[in-house]
Scaffold this motif. Structure first.
Motif, PDB file in Angstrom:
ATOM      1  N   GLY A   8      41.194  60.208  43.659  1.00 22.96           N
ATOM      2  CA  GLY A   8      40.416  59.044  43.908  1.00 22.96           C
ATOM      3  C   GLY A   8      41.314  57.907  44.610  1.00 22.96           C
ATOM      4  N   GLY A   9      42.418  58.107  44.558  1.00 23.85           N
ATOM      5  CA  GLY A   9      43.188  56.923  45.018  1.00 23.85           C
ATOM      6  C   GLY A   9      42.751  56.769  46.783  1.00 23.85           C
ATOM      7  N   GLY A  10      43.270  55.707  47.455  1.00 24.32           N
ATOM      8  CA  GLY A  10      43.282  55.861  48.959  1.00 24.32           C
ATOM      9  C   GLY A  10      43.501  54.126  49.262  1.00 24.32           C
ATOM     10  N   LEU A  11      42.884  54.007  50.725  1.00 25.62           N
ATOM     11  CA  LEU A  11      43.093  52.868  51.282  1.00 25.62           C
ATOM     12  C   LEU A  11      41.798  52.111  50.987  1.00 25.62           C
ATOM     13  CD1 LEU A  11      44.544  50.747  53.025  1.00 25.62           C
ATOM     14  CD2 LEU A  11      43.850  52.326  55.079  1.00 25.62           C
ATOM     15  N   VAL A  12      41.832  51.103  50.938  1.00 28.01           N
ATOM     16  CA  VAL A  12      40.559  50.320  50.581  1.00 28.01           C
ATOM     17  C   VAL A  12      40.803  48.743  50.982  1.00 28.01           C
ATOM     18  CG1 VAL A  12      40.944  49.523  48.181  1.00 28.01           C
ATOM     19  CG2 VAL A  12      38.684  49.698  49.232  1.00 28.01           C
ATOM     20  N   GLN A  13      39.893  48.113  51.584  1.00 26.15           N
ATOM     21  CA  GLN A  13      39.976  46.568  52.115  1.00 26.15           C
ATOM     22  C   GLN A  13      39.651  45.608  50.657  1.00 26.15           C
ATOM     23  OE1 GLN A  13      37.003  45.709  54.996  1.00 26.15           O
ATOM     24  NE2 GLN A  13      38.453  46.530  56.798  1.00 26.15           N
ATOM     25  N   GLY A  65      37.417  42.341  33.694  1.00 21.62           N
ATOM     26  CA  GLY A  65      36.417  41.663  34.424  1.00 21.62           C
ATOM     27  C   GLY A  65      36.198  42.452  35.721  1.00 21.62           C
ATOM     28  N   ARG A  66      37.199  43.346  36.130  1.00 20.14           N
ATOM     29  CA  ARG A  66      37.293  43.776  37.586  1.00 20.14           C
ATOM     30  C   ARG A  66      37.478  45.238  37.279  1.00 20.14           C
ATOM     31  NH1 ARG A  66      41.349  43.291  40.962  1.00 20.14           N
ATOM     32  NH2 ARG A  66      43.132  42.928  39.754  1.00 20.14           N
ATOM     33  N   PHE A  67      38.234  45.946  36.327  1.00 17.94           N
ATOM     34  CA  PHE A  67      38.370  47.201  36.110  1.00 17.94           C
ATOM     35  C   PHE A  67      37.662  47.741  34.833  1.00 17.94           C
ATOM     36  CE2 PHE A  67      42.739  47.728  38.304  1.00 17.94           C
ATOM     37  CZ  PHE A  67      42.467  47.450  39.610  1.00 17.94           C
ATOM     38  N   MET A  82      37.576  50.556  39.629  1.00 18.54           N
ATOM     39  CA  MET A  82      38.281  49.360  40.139  1.00 18.54           C
ATOM     40  C   MET A  82      37.555  48.610  41.138  1.00 18.54           C
ATOM     41  SD  MET A  82      42.187  50.760  40.407  1.00 18.54           S
ATOM     42  CE  MET A  82      41.664  51.932  41.853  1.00 18.54           C
ATOM     43  N   ASN A  83      37.117  47.496  40.609  1.00 15.04           N
ATOM     44  CA  ASN A  83      36.068  46.678  41.557  1.00 15.04           C
ATOM     45  C   ASN A  83      36.946  45.438  42.052  1.00 15.04           C
ATOM     46  OD1 ASN A  83      33.920  48.424  41.143  1.00 15.04           O
ATOM     47  ND2 ASN A  83      33.354  47.377  39.361  1.00 15.04           N
ATOM     48  N   SER A  84      36.342  44.585  43.034  1.00 16.18           N
ATOM     49  CA  SER A  84      37.040  43.554  43.706  1.00 16.18           C
ATOM     50  C   SER A  84      38.515  43.765  43.668  1.00 16.18           C
ATOM     51  CB  SER A  84      36.794  42.386  42.620  1.00 16.18           C
ATOM     52  OG  SER A  84      35.341  42.324  42.387  1.00 16.18           O
ATOM     53  N   LEU A  85      38.924  44.604  44.287  1.00 13.48           N
ATOM     54  CA  LEU A  85      40.391  45.078  44.367  1.00 13.48           C
ATOM     55  C   LEU A  85      41.165  43.855  45.197  1.00 13.48           C
ATOM     56  CD1 LEU A  85      40.127  48.938  44.736  1.00 13.48           C
ATOM     57  CD2 LEU A  85      41.362  47.593  43.193  1.00 13.48           C
ATOM     58  N   GLN A 111      50.589  63.117  38.006  1.00 12.79           N
ATOM     59  CA  GLN A 111      51.480  63.091  39.297  1.00 12.79           C
ATOM     60  C   GLN A 111      51.259  61.854  39.972  1.00 12.79           C
ATOM     61  OE1 GLN A 111      48.636  64.552  39.226  1.00 12.79           O
ATOM     62  NE2 GLN A 111      47.737  63.995  41.160  1.00 12.79           N
ATOM     63  N   GLY A 112      50.131  60.971  39.460  1.00  9.40           N
ATOM     64  CA  GLY A 112      50.057  59.619  40.266  1.00  9.40           C
ATOM     65  C   GLY A 112      49.227  59.857  41.373  1.00  9.40           C
ATOM     66  N   THR A 113      48.351  58.512  41.599  1.00 12.82           N
ATOM     67  CA  THR A 113      47.756  58.561  42.835  1.00 12.82           C
ATOM     68  C   THR A 113      47.908  57.277  43.543  1.00 12.82           C
ATOM     69  OG1 THR A 113      45.374  59.045  43.852  1.00 12.82           O
ATOM     70  CG2 THR A 113      45.394  57.758  41.699  1.00 12.82           C
ATOM     71  N   GLN A 114      47.939  57.039  44.900  1.00 13.60           N
ATOM     72  CA  GLN A 114      48.445  56.039  45.495  1.00 13.60           C
ATOM     73  C   GLN A 114      47.174  55.291  45.867  1.00 13.60           C
ATOM     74  OE1 GLN A 114      51.485  54.507  46.778  1.00 13.60           O
ATOM     75  NE2 GLN A 114      50.170  52.870  46.971  1.00 13.60           N
ATOM     76  N   VAL A 115      47.179  54.000  45.481  1.00 13.95           N
ATOM     77  CA  VAL A 115      45.987  52.986  45.835  1.00 13.95           C
ATOM     78  C   VAL A 115      46.712  51.692  46.484  1.00 13.95           C
ATOM     79  CG1 VAL A 115      44.593  51.314  44.951  1.00 13.95           C
ATOM     80  CG2 VAL A 115      44.713  53.249  43.568  1.00 13.95           C
ATOM     81  N   THR A 116      46.157  51.696  47.757  1.00 10.90           N
ATOM     82  CA  THR A 116      46.404  50.739  48.849  1.00 10.90           C
ATOM     83  C   THR A 116      45.247  49.600  49.073  1.00 10.90           C
ATOM     84  OG1 THR A 116      48.125  52.322  49.613  1.00 10.90           O
ATOM     85  CG2 THR A 116      47.692  50.298  51.124  1.00 10.90           C
ATOM     86  N   VAL A 117      45.659  48.343  48.774  1.00 10.34           N
ATOM     87  CA  VAL A 117      44.409  47.484  49.299  1.00 10.34           C
ATOM     88  C   VAL A 117      44.988  46.671  50.322  1.00 10.34           C
ATOM     89  CG1 VAL A 117      43.092  45.650  48.244  1.00 10.34           C
ATOM     90  CG2 VAL A 117      43.877  47.472  46.647  1.00 10.34           C
ATOM     91  N   SER A 118      44.428  46.830  51.415  1.00  8.79           N
ATOM     92  CA  SER A 118      44.884  46.171  52.646  1.00  8.79           C
ATOM     93  C   SER A 118      43.722  46.075  53.739  1.00  8.79           C
ATOM     94  CB  SER A 118      46.016  46.927  53.118  1.00  8.79           C
ATOM     95  OG  SER A 118      46.400  46.264  54.303  1.00  8.79           O
ATOM     96  N   SER A 119      43.789  45.120  54.636  1.00 11.74           N
ATOM     97  CA  SER A 119      43.003  44.771  55.500  1.00 11.74           C
ATOM     98  C   SER A 119      43.566  45.396  56.877  1.00 11.74           C
ATOM     99  CB  SER A 119      42.572  43.430  55.516  1.00 11.74           C
ATOM    100  OG  SER A 119      43.535  42.571  55.835  1.00 11.74           O
TER     101      SER A 119
END
Length: 119
Positions: A8-13, A65-67, A82-85, A111-119
């Motif tokens: 479920g991880g990934g790149l999100v704004q 309040g976000r997760f 996970m909201n309002s990342l 094993q872990g999953t990468q979450v990247t929050v970036s514009s």
């Protein structure tokens, strides 16, 4: 032995949402506690959220309040919604299972999953 597989991880704004899933090889009823941790580059692994076998839930202050942590016992799955990342949520997220048996405590990790929050 318990196997954990995250997804479920990934790149999100910034401001976006993701839902992480952790499938366990054993029934959730056999775990004393399930949790989500994260580790950002150069930082120690930290607890994000946990849920006990009794249903108690705790969150790290910055995610309150976000997760939301939840479980589906029929699917042996733990979720982290996970909201309002924010960019500072960027990290590798790990699922953890804690089992207490015979007076001993056992911790199992995915094993872990990468979450990247970036514009």
């Amino acid at each position: 032995q318990v196997q954990l597989v995250e997804s479920g991880g990934g790149l999100v704004q910034p401001g976006g949402s993701l839902r992480l899933s952790c499938i366990t090889s054993r029934s959730l009823f056999s775990m004393n506690r399930m949790g989500w941790y994260r580790q950002a580059p150069g930082k120690q692994r930290e607890l994000v959220a946990l849920i006990t076998s009794g249903g108690s839930i705790n969150y790290e202050d910055s995610v309150k309040g976000r997760f939301t942590i939840s479980t589906n016992n029929a699917k042996n799955t733990v979720y982290l919604q996970m909201n309002s990342l924010k960019p500072e949520d960027t990290a590798v997220y790990y699922c953890n299972a804690r089992v207490i048996a015979g007076g001993n405590e056992y911790n199992y990790w995915g094993q872990g999953t990468q979450v990247t929050v970036s514009s």
